[in-house]
Design a protein around this motif. Structure first.
Motif, mmCIF file in Angstrom:
data_model
loop_
_atom_site.group_PDB
_atom_site.id
_atom_site.type_symbol
_atom_site.label_atom_id
_atom_site.label_comp_id
_atom_site.label_asym_id
_atom_site.label_seq_id
_atom_site.Cartn_x
_atom_site.Cartn_y
_atom_site.Cartn_z
ATOM 1 N N TYR A 1 -37.648 -84.329 26.795
ATOM 2 C CA TYR A 1 -36.303 -84.252 26.887
ATOM 3 C C TYR A 1 -35.630 -85.578 26.209
ATOM 4 O O TYR A 1 -35.954 -86.769 26.390
ATOM 5 C CB TYR A 1 -35.725 -84.137 28.380
ATOM 6 N N MET A 2 -34.960 -85.080 25.032
ATOM 7 C CA MET A 2 -34.131 -86.299 24.617
ATOM 8 C C MET A 2 -32.949 -86.468 25.313
ATOM 9 O O MET A 2 -32.085 -85.833 25.539
ATOM 10 C CB MET A 2 -33.826 -85.997 23.077
ATOM 11 N N ILE A 3 -32.709 -87.890 25.582
ATOM 12 C CA ILE A 3 -31.852 -88.352 26.568
ATOM 13 C C ILE A 3 -30.760 -89.311 25.538
ATOM 14 O O ILE A 3 -30.962 -90.300 25.090
ATOM 15 C CB ILE A 3 -32.243 -89.460 27.540
ATOM 16 N N ASN A 4 -29.906 -88.363 24.835
ATOM 17 C CA ASN A 4 -28.806 -88.998 24.076
ATOM 18 C C ASN A 4 -27.579 -88.024 24.342
ATOM 19 O O ASN A 4 -27.114 -87.254 23.551
ATOM 20 C CB ASN A 4 -29.459 -88.450 22.432
ATOM 21 N N TRP A 5 -27.083 -88.479 25.581
ATOM 22 C CA TRP A 5 -25.751 -87.685 26.079
ATOM 23 C C TRP A 5 -24.582 -88.218 25.949
ATOM 24 O O TRP A 5 -24.426 -89.370 26.462
ATOM 25 C CB TRP A 5 -26.175 -87.258 27.494
ATOM 26 N N PRO A 6 -23.695 -87.695 25.332
ATOM 27 C CA PRO A 6 -22.423 -88.257 25.006
ATOM 28 C C PRO A 6 -21.426 -88.463 26.069
ATOM 29 O O PRO A 6 -20.494 -89.559 26.198
ATOM 30 C CB PRO A 6 -21.787 -87.619 23.653
ATOM 31 N N PRO B 1 -11.980 -97.599 25.259
ATOM 32 C CA PRO B 1 -10.721 -97.075 25.467
ATOM 33 C C PRO B 1 -9.641 -97.426 24.370
ATOM 34 O O PRO B 1 -8.711 -96.845 24.366
ATOM 35 C CB PRO B 1 -10.272 -97.833 26.932
ATOM 36 N N ASP B 2 -10.087 -98.591 23.669
ATOM 37 C CA ASP B 2 -8.971 -99.015 22.560
ATOM 38 C C ASP B 2 -9.118 -97.994 21.199
ATOM 39 O O ASP B 2 -8.397 -98.084 20.301
ATOM 40 C CB ASP B 2 -9.129 -100.214 22.201
ATOM 41 N N ALA B 3 -10.051 -97.010 21.362
ATOM 42 C CA ALA B 3 -10.291 -96.340 19.969
ATOM 43 C C ALA B 3 -9.316 -94.967 20.092
ATOM 44 O O ALA B 3 -9.192 -94.436 21.242
ATOM 45 C CB ALA B 3 -11.760 -95.792 19.913
ATOM 46 N N PRO B 4 -8.617 -94.999 19.070
ATOM 47 C CA PRO B 4 -7.700 -93.643 18.867
ATOM 48 C C PRO B 4 -8.596 -92.296 18.972
ATOM 49 O O PRO B 4 -9.825 -92.312 18.551
ATOM 50 C CB PRO B 4 -7.068 -93.885 17.531
ATOM 51 N N ASP B 5 -7.824 -91.439 19.550
ATOM 52 C CA ASP B 5 -8.572 -90.187 19.685
ATOM 53 C C ASP B 5 -8.496 -89.203 18.165
ATOM 54 O O ASP B 5 -7.309 -88.821 17.803
ATOM 55 C CB ASP B 5 -7.812 -89.159 20.775
ATOM 56 N N TYR C 1 -21.951 -79.635 9.421
ATOM 57 C CA TYR C 1 -21.485 -80.137 10.774
ATOM 58 C C TYR C 1 -20.093 -80.448 10.942
ATOM 59 O O TYR C 1 -19.506 -80.921 9.873
ATOM 60 C CB TYR C 1 -22.631 -80.980 11.382
ATOM 61 N N PRO C 2 -19.376 -80.215 12.129
ATOM 62 C CA PRO C 2 -18.113 -80.525 12.145
ATOM 63 C C PRO C 2 -17.960 -82.246 12.136
ATOM 64 O O PRO C 2 -18.877 -82.985 12.158
ATOM 65 C CB PRO C 2 -17.651 -80.123 13.683
ATOM 66 N N VAL C 3 -16.462 -82.537 12.155
ATOM 67 C CA VAL C 3 -16.463 -84.069 12.077
ATOM 68 C C VAL C 3 -16.544 -84.563 13.562
ATOM 69 O O VAL C 3 -15.707 -84.047 14.693
ATOM 70 C CB VAL C 3 -15.074 -84.136 11.624
ATOM 71 N N ASP C 4 -17.538 -85.043 13.802
ATOM 72 C CA ASP C 4 -17.910 -85.375 15.043
ATOM 73 C C ASP C 4 -18.103 -86.948 15.399
ATOM 74 O O ASP C 4 -19.088 -87.781 14.861
ATOM 75 C CB ASP C 4 -19.358 -84.810 15.434
ATOM 76 N N HIS C 5 -16.977 -87.234 16.141
ATOM 77 C CA HIS C 5 -16.824 -89.198 16.377
ATOM 78 C C HIS C 5 -17.069 -89.245 18.067
ATOM 79 O O HIS C 5 -16.461 -88.550 18.646
ATOM 80 C CB HIS C 5 -15.255 -89.425 16.104
ATOM 81 N N HIS C 6 -17.918 -90.257 18.308
ATOM 82 C CA HIS C 6 -18.064 -90.651 19.511
ATOM 83 C C HIS C 6 -17.523 -92.008 19.864
ATOM 84 O O HIS C 6 -17.603 -93.260 19.327
ATOM 85 C CB HIS C 6 -19.741 -90.951 19.770
ATOM 86 N N LEU D 1 -22.669 -96.363 19.865
ATOM 87 C CA LEU D 1 -24.098 -96.056 19.462
ATOM 88 C C LEU D 1 -24.937 -95.797 20.680
ATOM 89 O O LEU D 1 -24.243 -95.675 21.989
ATOM 90 C CB LEU D 1 -24.764 -97.319 18.994
ATOM 91 N N THR D 2 -26.207 -95.269 20.609
ATOM 92 C CA THR D 2 -27.005 -94.933 21.490
ATOM 93 C C THR D 2 -28.554 -95.208 21.519
ATOM 94 O O THR D 2 -28.976 -95.260 20.479
ATOM 95 C CB THR D 2 -27.052 -93.353 21.708
ATOM 96 N N TRP D 3 -29.009 -95.849 22.545
ATOM 97 C CA TRP D 3 -30.415 -96.049 22.559
ATOM 98 C C TRP D 3 -31.178 -95.045 23.273
ATOM 99 O O TRP D 3 -31.120 -94.909 24.485
ATOM 100 C CB TRP D 3 -30.828 -97.549 23.058
ATOM 101 N N VAL D 4 -31.782 -94.245 22.428
ATOM 102 C CA VAL D 4 -32.238 -92.861 22.863
ATOM 103 C C VAL D 4 -33.591 -93.137 23.849
ATOM 104 O O VAL D 4 -34.581 -94.103 23.465
ATOM 105 C CB VAL D 4 -32.592 -91.987 21.799
ATOM 106 N N ALA D 5 -33.686 -92.223 24.609
ATOM 107 C CA ALA D 5 -34.994 -92.478 25.491
ATOM 108 C C ALA D 5 -35.460 -90.985 25.642
ATOM 109 O O ALA D 5 -34.501 -89.852 25.474
ATOM 110 C CB ALA D 5 -34.996 -92.756 27.108
ATOM 111 N N ILE D 6 -36.871 -90.933 25.558
ATOM 112 C CA ILE D 6 -37.332 -89.683 25.587
ATOM 113 C C ILE D 6 -38.246 -89.499 26.919
ATOM 114 O O ILE D 6 -39.047 -90.283 27.256
ATOM 115 C CB ILE D 6 -38.633 -89.364 24.481
#
Length: 600
Positions: free
Chosen positions: A265-270, A381-385, A371-376, A208-213
């Motif tokens: 600027y939206m700060i929501n950088w993956p 590190p335990d999350a499968p790719d 939109y594509p299938v986009d997972h973050h 998840l992300t807590w966005v800043a502007i």
């Protein structure tokens, strides 16, 4: 006497609790992206509707969560999404004025998005919005949801009785309260038959992300914030090196990713940015809010890194967006939570290959996305790719909004009945906004007909959406301005005339090819899948208007005799001819896309 004393104290307790009671047709829990559109849609259909939202804003991801950059649907001019985008274009002075950052064609200030959503909502006399309350419990009678109770920070209680309740929370917050079965985390290949799913299921959800502007306060200014606790520059080294698709960038390019109008600027950088993995979905509200403080802190660390390490001291937290103590967004940007077990279950396979599945869910579509299938998952590190498996544009089936067994209850937002894998596409803002519109439409139709959501006519809901200028099929090359738009939407949703999907960069497409001619065999195959009594004619010759008429009459169409041409007929004209003569769309279907029979 003892009973009277107890009754007196209970009365006093209820009075001191300051309970407000309301009765409505439709209760929407959460003024999220889908909650806002659900409330607008149901109220437009005549249902007395109430949205209850904890924050001061409505609009969810688009606004109170700060994600003022739209992912996808640039070429799908559908429903409330198109209405909202049109209002943004008018506000800023045209479509080009919204193309300020490179991640999207539509970027805007979250405060402006909130303003526009409120302007749209204010026009609806059947819609009321109450802010400042969070859901505390679900009201049930037997197997049916009958509303909910809410609390605010003053411990005041709001009790709402409703004929239909919509969960429009980002994480499916009320599914457990309602007793609805749900999935959480990654599904196994064995269950979904998806090649990209992990071999074993797990409970991992997306970062998840807590966005800043941020706002540019001008050259020479220093808006550097105080150094956040636990700050470590090492967390963010590499944020300016490459994008998620491995393209080299510099820091200016990284920041302009989510550049908004008016030098914000939206700060929501993956990538080495402010995404964070927190396992909070199943926590109590109190414990979840404590854990989420880590997300706020992590974003402030990234802001400090941008200012102090990268040298952008002139970029400070915007003081004219969110009225919060730290100027961050009102709520975190959740990408995933609980997903209801619905009467339909959309998987990646339904999207990638809709015509070769056991159930034809595409025929029951109610919202569209591209939109594509986009997972973050970079922070766990335990999350499968899971990769980026290719998809065309797609639609969401109506049955994904309806729980398997709970009545009086509709689910929207990211909590619909989809697999974890395809949630990577269905979770994006424009499609969620349209899913909310469909949820509100489903509620409105159910209220009008005095039936449970699971008893509604799929085609009636779809027709209502078409009346609202919304898509039910994700067609790239047929716009609502096309005179045959509705006929093409309907006939492609019967499967008589097929579409062709294409995975294309970051904006996938499904083509109808309205000017194209088809063969006799292709047309009769379409008629055969619609009704097996129609014979397949194995002829590769191009279908003519007269042949189309003859075959439709054999299929039961009512067509007056006339002078029909021996010239080839294109798919646009053929769709209109089928719609006007065979009335194929009027045949009732079930939630799997099969035509209903009169058999009990």
């Amino acid at each position: 006497m003892k009973i009277q004393i107890i009754a007196f104290f209970l009365f006093c307790y209820g009075y001191s609790q300051n309970i407000t009671k309301k009765t409505v047709d439709v209760l929407v829990i959460g003024g999220s992206t889908s909650g806002t559109s659900a409330g607008i849609a149901s109220s437009r259909l005549g249902a007395n509707t109430l949205i209850v939202e904890e924050s001061p804003w409505i609009g969810g991801m688009f606004t109170l969560q700060g994600v003022g950059a739209c992912d996808g649907n640039h070429n799908l001019d559908s429903g409330i999404w198109n209405e909202f985008r049109g209002a943004l274009r008018e506000y800023y002075g045209g479509a080009a004025a919204l193309e300020t950052g490179w991640v999207s064609n539509t970027l805007f200030e979250p405060s402006v998005g909130n303003k526009i959503f409120n302007q749209i909502a204010a026009k609806e006399k059947n819609l009321q919005i109450i802010h400042g309350y969070y859901v505390a419990s679900i009201l049930k009678v037997g197997n049916a949801v009958k509303g909910a109770t809410f609390k605010n920070d003053k411990n005041e209680i709001l009790e709402v009785q409703a004929k239909i309740t919509i969960d429009a929370t980002d994480i499916g917050e009320t599914l457990k309260m309602a007793g609805a079965a749900y999935r959480l985390g990654m599904d196994s290949q064995k269950e979904t038959k998806e090649a990209n799913a992990p071999l074993k299921a797990n409970n991992i959800v997306q970062d998840l992300t807590w966005v800043a502007i941020l706002k540019d306060y001008g050259k020479g200014t220093d808006k550097t914030i105080a150094k956040p606790s636990n700050y470590s520059a090492s967390n963010f080294i590499g944020s300016c090196m490459e994008t998620v698709d491995h393209k080299e960038i510099d820091c200016d390019k990284m920041l302009s990713y989510g550049k908004l109008p008016n030098n914000k600027y939206m700060i929501n950088w993956p990538k080495k940015g402010n995404d964070i993995y927190l396992d909070v979905v199943e926590l109590s509200r109190e414990d979840r809010n404590k854990e989420l403080l880590k997300a706020r802190n992590y974003t402030l660390q990234f802001v400090y890194y941008i200012q102090n390490e990268l040298g952008y001291k002139n970029l400070g937290l915007a003081d004219d967006e969110f009225n919060t103590s730290d100027l961050l967004a009102y709520a975190p940007y959740y990408r995933e939570g609980r997903r209801v077990k619905g009467i339909s279950f959309l998987t990646y396979n339904h999207v990638a290959d809709p015509y070769n599945q056991k159930d034809a869910l595409y025929k029951t579509g109610i919202s569209v996305g591209d939109y594509p299938v986009d997972h973050h998952h970079k922070q766990n590190p335990d999350a499968p790719d899971l990769g980026f498996p290719a998809v065309p544009s797609y639609n969401v089936p109506l049955g994904s909004l309806i729980p398997e067994k709970i009545d009086g209850f509709i689910v929207s937002d990211k909590a619909i009945s989809v697999s974890n894998l395809i949630n990577g596409a269905t979770r994006l803002q424009p499609v969620v906004l349209l899913t909310g519109q469909a949820a509100g439409t489903l509620a409105g139709v159910a209220i009008k007909n005095q039936v449970e959501p699971r008893k509604v006519s799929v085609r009636e809901v779809q027709q209502s959406l078409l009346n609202q200028k919304a898509y039910i099929m994700p067609l790239y090359d047929v716009k609502p301005t096309d005179p045959a738009f509705e006929s093409i939407q309907k006939i492609s949703a019967t499967g008589i005339l097929k579409t062709k999907g294409e995975s294309y960069k970051w904006a996938n497409r499904t083509w109808f090819y309205p000017e194209k001619n088809i063969s006799v065999q292709e047309f009769t195959e379409g008629l055969n899948q619609f009704d097996k009594k129609n014979k397949v004619v194995k002829s590769t010759s191009i279908l003519t208007e007269q042949e189309a008429v003859d075959l439709l009459v054999k299929a039961g169409a009512k067509i007056k005799k006339g002078n029909f041409s021996a010239k080839p007929i294109n798919k646009r004209d053929l769709a209109v001819l089928i719609e006007e003569s065979l009335h194929a769309f009027e045949k009732e279907i079930d939630f799997s896309g099969s035509i209903k029979t009169n058999k009990k």
